[in-house]
Design an enzyme around this catalytic site. Structure first.
Site, short mmCIF file in Angstrom:
data_model
loop_
_atom_site.label_atom_id
_atom_site.label_comp_id
_atom_site.label_asym_id
_atom_site.label_seq_id
_atom_site.Cartn_x
_atom_site.Cartn_y
_atom_site.Cartn_z
N GLU A 1 -69.30 41.93 -81.19
CA GLU A 1 -69.94 42.37 -82.44
C GLU A 1 -71.18 43.24 -82.27
OE1 GLU A 1 -70.60 38.97 -84.96
OE2 GLU A 1 -68.46 38.69 -85.30
N GLU B 1 -62.33 35.76 -83.54
CA GLU B 1 -63.18 34.72 -84.14
C GLU B 1 -62.86 34.59 -85.63
OE1 GLU B 1 -67.47 34.96 -83.88
OE2 GLU B 1 -67.38 35.39 -81.74
C1 GAL Z 1 -70.25 35.62 -85.10
C2 GAL Z 1 -70.79 35.45 -83.70
C3 GAL Z 1 -70.76 34.04 -83.22
C4 GAL Z 1 -71.03 33.00 -84.28
C5 GAL Z 1 -70.30 33.30 -85.58
C6 GAL Z 1 -70.65 32.42 -86.75
O1 GAL Z 1 -70.85 36.71 -85.70
O2 GAL Z 1 -70.08 36.23 -82.80
O3 GAL Z 1 -71.63 33.95 -82.12
O4 GAL Z 1 -72.37 32.78 -84.44
O5 GAL Z 1 -70.52 34.60 -85.97
O6 GAL Z 1 -71.75 32.86 -87.42
#
Ligand code: GAL
Length: 452
Positions: free
Chosen positions: A173, A361
């Site tokens: 990200e 994710e």
């Molecule tokens: C993403 C990030 C993670 C985690 C997730 C939830 O942006 O890559 O590290 O924090 O969000 O907020």
């Protein structure tokens, strides 16, 4: 069974679909200065007054540095075949450049070997936001030399782990670590303004592509990707100025990093301030920004509703908070909106240059109540995950080239500036005792993956 009611079956996704779970070094490892580890910008940022909710830090976090055997055992027990984790740059190279710390290499060797012994495929992220503090002192992401620092770090990782790790993610990200860390100042290293943001963007793009090239050269059979945060963006109304504002927000949130990598340049026709990136560009950069990734990792958590605003500098667009829209929200105050993933999949699938998409994710933070018998019935998270997986299937059935899904995250952990309050895990952590308890969502994922 819930998955029967939903009609959701793993088999419907095909045999070659990657199912996994994701973590990140800084959020779980702890042992912030153990065995020669150097300080990262997040180690420093967590010391700043007011930076983190309730002045929390990640010096111990989930203690993964010491408990990795138990946590990998839990992944095995749940039957999750792919484990994405990140490497802490300062464990490997404490000052960011030069000397390599053998104890850091040994730790990741132990993690990788244990995964492989248990038939869990390791997916390594090279950069999940924890830049070496010493490099930040030299300008961090605003200093163009970061391209060679990052290249050297990538080479060290490829050299030591490339014989066993076949799935690599260069960056996590870039929009979040440049936007929150170098424009808004709410994440490490806490810098603000365009003079930091614009060079950080350009150097992050150059590093993504450079990291890809290094891996291609050194680990020829690897599957190489990089990940992007993305939000499904909708205009507040059909008024042309709301629609245009939403298009600008979309360019910033979803297009800014992928398009230069695909060879399409920065979306400066839509967001004109981005033209100023040219100040940091050098002849030949166009080519250096490109890399033909084997896959693109998309990470989505919600949707954003956007309205025109005269008073928002540069973007003239404002996000309407979920709380003001009377919709269900998570602990992060993000709207609970599972169809978002379907829309972003459709959107990114429309780039003919993207070869393959994985959701690297997705997840949701909700407060977890522990029942008297010690169980955690996290119904909201379970339903969110089920519904989202259903939307991934819908997109896939409509021809979207999506071939993987990774949940964020294994255990509750350190959620950056929000500290430990938001719980995203499918495994509950008692941070006093480090006790792990598999939540109902974890049991669901395990059932879904293993009872075909
Ligand atoms: C993403 C990030 C993670 C985690 C997730 C939830 O942006 O890559 O590290 O924090 O969000 O907020």
């Amino acid at each position: 069974m819930e998955q029967d009611e939903q009609g959701l079956k793993r088999d419907l996704f095909g045999k070659n679909f990657y199912w996994g779970i994701t973590t990140a070094a800084f959020q779980v490892e702890g042992s912030c200065d153990t065995d020669g580890k150097g300080a990262s910008i997040w180690d420093e940022f967590t010391k700043k007054k007011g930076a983190i909710k309730d002045a929390q830090h990640a010096n111990t976090a989930c203690d993964f540095y010491n408990t990795y055997e138990k946590d990998i055992e839990l992944i095995k027990q749940l039957g999750i075949p792919n484990f994405r984790f990140s490497i802490s740059w300062t464990r490997i190279m404490p000052s960011g450049t030069g000397a390599v710390n053998q104890q850091g290499i040994d730790f990741y060797n132990r993690v990788i070997d244990l995964c492989l012994q248990n038939n869990i495929e390791p997916w390594v992220t090279l950069y999940h936001w924890d830049l070496p503090h010493e490099l930040e002192l030299k300008g961090g992401w605003t200093n163009r030399t970061i391209v060679s620092w990052f290249s050297d770090y990538t080479k060290v990782c490829a050299q030591h782990f490339g014989d066993r790790v076949k799935n690599w993610i260069v960056m996590n990200e870039p929009m979040v670590f440049t936007g929150a860390g170098y424009f808004l100042g709410i994440h490490a290293p806490g810098r603000k303004g365009l003079k930091n943001f614009l060079p950080a963007i350009h150097h992050a793009v150059l590093c993504m592509a450079e990291g890809g090239r290094v891996l291609r050269r050194m680990v020829p059979l690897a599957q190489i990707g990089t990940t992007f945060s993305c939000a499904h963006v909708e205009p507040f109304s059909n008024k042309p100025r709301d629609v245009a504002a939403a298009a600008r927000a979309d360019a910033l949130f979803n297009r800014l990093f992928i398009e230069p990598v695909l060879g399409l340049g920065y979306p400066s026709k839509t967001v004109s301030i981005l033209k100023k990136i040219s100040k940091y560009q050098r002849p030949g950069d166009e080519g250096k920004m490109r890399f033909d990734f084997d896959f693109i990792g998309l990470q989505n958590y919600t949707r954003e509703v956007v309205k025109y605003s005269l008073f928002t500098p540069y973007l003239h667009a404002r996000l309407i908070k979920a709380e003001d829209r009377n919709v269900p929200i998570t602990t992060m105050r993000w709207e609970v909106y599972p169809p978002a993933i379907y829309h972003i999949l459709k959107k990114f699938n429309a780039y003919p240059e993207i070869r393959n998409i994985y959701i690297t994710e997705n997840g949701a933070a909700f407060p977890d109540a522990i029942s008297e018998n010690g169980e955690i019935h996290d119904k909201e998270r379970l339903e969110y995950l089920q519904e989202t997986v259903g939307h991934v299937l819908k997109a896939k059935n409509e021809g979207v080239n999506v071939n993987g899904y990774f949940i964020w995250t294994l255990t509750d952990n350190f959620e950056w500036a929000e500290g430990y309050h938001p719980r995203f895990g499918i495994i509950h952590v008692d941070f006093e005792t480090q006790k792990r308890t598999i939540k109902a969502s974890g049991k669901w994922y395990s059932n879904f993956l293993n009872h075909r």
